[in-house]
Design a protein around this motif. Sequence first.
Motif, PDB file in Angstrom:
ATOM      1  N   ALA A  36       0.847  -1.193   0.000  1.00 37.23           N
ATOM      2  CA  ALA A  36       0.000   0.000   0.000  1.00 37.23           C
ATOM      3  C   ALA A  36       0.883   1.244   0.000  1.00 37.23           C
ATOM      4  N   THR A  37       0.589   2.172  -0.891  1.00 38.21           N
ATOM      5  CA  THR A  37       1.327   3.429  -0.985  1.00 38.21           C
ATOM      6  C   THR A  37       0.398   4.568  -0.602  1.00 38.21           C
ATOM      7  N   LEU A  38       0.841   5.410   0.325  1.00 34.49           N
ATOM      8  CA  LEU A  38       0.034   6.547   0.752  1.00 34.49           C
ATOM      9  C   LEU A  38       0.084   7.626  -0.326  1.00 34.49           C
ATOM     10  N   MET A  39      -1.101   8.063  -0.784  1.00 39.92           N
ATOM     11  CA  MET A  39      -1.193   9.035  -1.874  1.00 39.92           C
ATOM     12  C   MET A  39      -1.957  10.271  -1.402  1.00 39.92           C
ATOM     13  N   ALA A  40      -1.571  11.426  -1.925  1.00 40.16           N
ATOM     14  CA  ALA A  40      -2.239  12.670  -1.542  1.00 40.16           C
ATOM     15  C   ALA A  40      -2.265  13.627  -2.722  1.00 40.16           C
ATOM     16  N   GLY A  41      -3.240  14.530  -2.684  1.00 35.18           N
ATOM     17  CA  GLY A  41      -3.337  15.537  -3.732  1.00 35.18           C
ATOM     18  C   GLY A  41      -4.742  16.085  -3.829  1.00 35.18           C
ATOM     19  N   PRO A  42      -5.018  16.867  -4.877  1.00 37.43           N
ATOM     20  CA  PRO A  42      -6.356  17.445  -5.056  1.00 37.43           C
ATOM     21  C   PRO A  42      -7.408  16.357  -5.209  1.00 37.43           C
ATOM     22  N   GLY A  43      -8.563  16.583  -4.611  1.00 37.95           N
ATOM     23  CA  GLY A  43      -9.613  15.581  -4.684  1.00 37.95           C
ATOM     24  C   GLY A  43     -10.507  15.710  -5.889  1.00 37.95           C
ATOM     25  N   THR A  44     -10.378  16.790  -6.634  1.00 37.02           N
ATOM     26  CA  THR A  44     -11.238  17.014  -7.788  1.00 37.02           C
ATOM     27  C   THR A  44     -10.732  16.225  -8.981  1.00 37.02           C
ATOM     28  N   ILE A  45     -11.635  15.451  -9.585  1.00 38.05           N
ATOM     29  CA  ILE A  45     -11.263  14.679 -10.766  1.00 38.05           C
ATOM     30  C   ILE A  45     -10.908  15.629 -11.900  1.00 38.05           C
ATOM     31  N   GLY A  46      -9.805  15.343 -12.570  1.00 33.50           N
ATOM     32  CA  GLY A  46      -9.367  16.197 -13.662  1.00 33.50           C
ATOM     33  C   GLY A  46      -8.293  17.177 -13.245  1.00 33.50           C
ATOM     34  N   ALA A  47      -8.053  17.283 -11.931  1.00 36.34           N
ATOM     35  CA  ALA A  47      -6.998  18.162 -11.444  1.00 36.34           C
ATOM     36  C   ALA A  47      -5.670  17.408 -11.484  1.00 36.34           C
ATOM     37  N   GLU A  48      -4.690  17.898 -10.735  1.00 34.83           N
ATOM     38  CA  GLU A  48      -3.404  17.218 -10.658  1.00 34.83           C
ATOM     39  C   GLU A  48      -3.596  15.805 -10.114  1.00 34.83           C
ATOM     40  N   PRO A  49      -2.775  14.847 -10.534  1.00 39.52           N
ATOM     41  CA  PRO A  49      -2.923  13.478 -10.029  1.00 39.52           C
ATOM     42  C   PRO A  49      -2.488  13.366  -8.572  1.00 39.52           C
ATOM     43  N   LEU A  50      -2.951  12.325  -7.920  1.00 39.49           N
ATOM     44  CA  LEU A  50      -2.469  12.011  -6.583  1.00 39.49           C
ATOM     45  C   LEU A  50      -1.051  11.464  -6.700  1.00 39.49           C
ATOM     46  N   ARG A  51      -0.215  11.836  -5.734  1.00 42.33           N
ATOM     47  CA  ARG A  51       1.181  11.396  -5.744  1.00 42.33           C
ATOM     48  C   ARG A  51       1.542  10.795  -4.391  1.00 42.33           C
ATOM     49  N   PRO A  52       2.590   9.965  -4.346  1.00 38.77           N
ATOM     50  CA  PRO A  52       3.004   9.381  -3.068  1.00 38.77           C
ATOM     51  C   PRO A  52       3.348  10.470  -2.055  1.00 38.77           C
ATOM     52  N   LEU A  53       2.937  10.247  -0.818  1.00 38.60           N
ATOM     53  CA  LEU A  53       3.202  11.196   0.261  1.00 38.60           C
ATOM     54  C   LEU A  53       4.082  10.539   1.313  1.00 38.60           C
ATOM     55  N   GLU A  54       5.207  11.175   1.600  1.00 37.96           N
ATOM     56  CA  GLU A  54       6.055  10.714   2.690  1.00 37.96           C
ATOM     57  C   GLU A  54       5.462  11.233   3.996  1.00 37.96           C
TER      58      GLU A  54
END
Length: 243
Positions: A177-195
């Motif tokens: 499992a990789t923790l991902m974070a980013g904008p929640g709106t579809i079509g915005a920037e993609p989710l990326r791994p979060l340290e």
Amino acid sequence: MKHSYYLFAIFIMACCQPTQAQTARDQAEAQLAYQQANASPSGQALRTSLSQQSKGFVGDGTFQFGALRTFDGRYRPIPGLRYHAGLQLVEVQDSIDIEETHLWSAASLRGFDVGDPEDKDTPVRRFRCRQVKEGNGGTRREFVEILTAIDAGPLVLGWLYSIALVPTPNGNRPLVATLMAGPGTIGAEPLRPLEPTQTAVLRLFGARADDVRTFAAANNLDYTRPADIARMMDHYNRKVVVK
């Protein structure tokens, strides 16, 4: 006055057309993806892969009560479903004949829920389709288990499940499992791994980082715990929406 109302109506219709067109396109693409996943011979090949890769399921691989969220906006309760992270496929029992199943890919669904919303002791697990990006790889659409209170941002936190690239000494390739974070709106920037560190987490909040830091300190939140990071995001989201 009538002329003004007429112009306003035209303006509203013009604004709605791109959204309606996008929705229709999403539904058409989702329907095609569903048909491809269930038609022979591609459907049979996917079912063969499911039977041969039993280690890739999230959970124990048994069917659980849940619901599908489709691109036409429907919420469809399902007698049983299971999610194979390695193949990015949801296998769903037919509502009439549970011995028959249907396959849904990440391209064919907005998301799905696992669990019974009436069961207050066990929270429903929410999986949503999001654009994700890891390292130098390209952006792709996959199911992500959402940890924040709302699915559509402004920020979301979630788990992206996949099969380990490197096998263990005994030859197994476990689920990771990789923790991902980013904008929640579809079509915005993609989710990326979060340290999960204080520096990386606070960077997400931009100008509101000090406010989130104060909130985290007041509530004894830990920057290394995903559940606590989700609470920080929930606090941030409330502030941004209410502003």
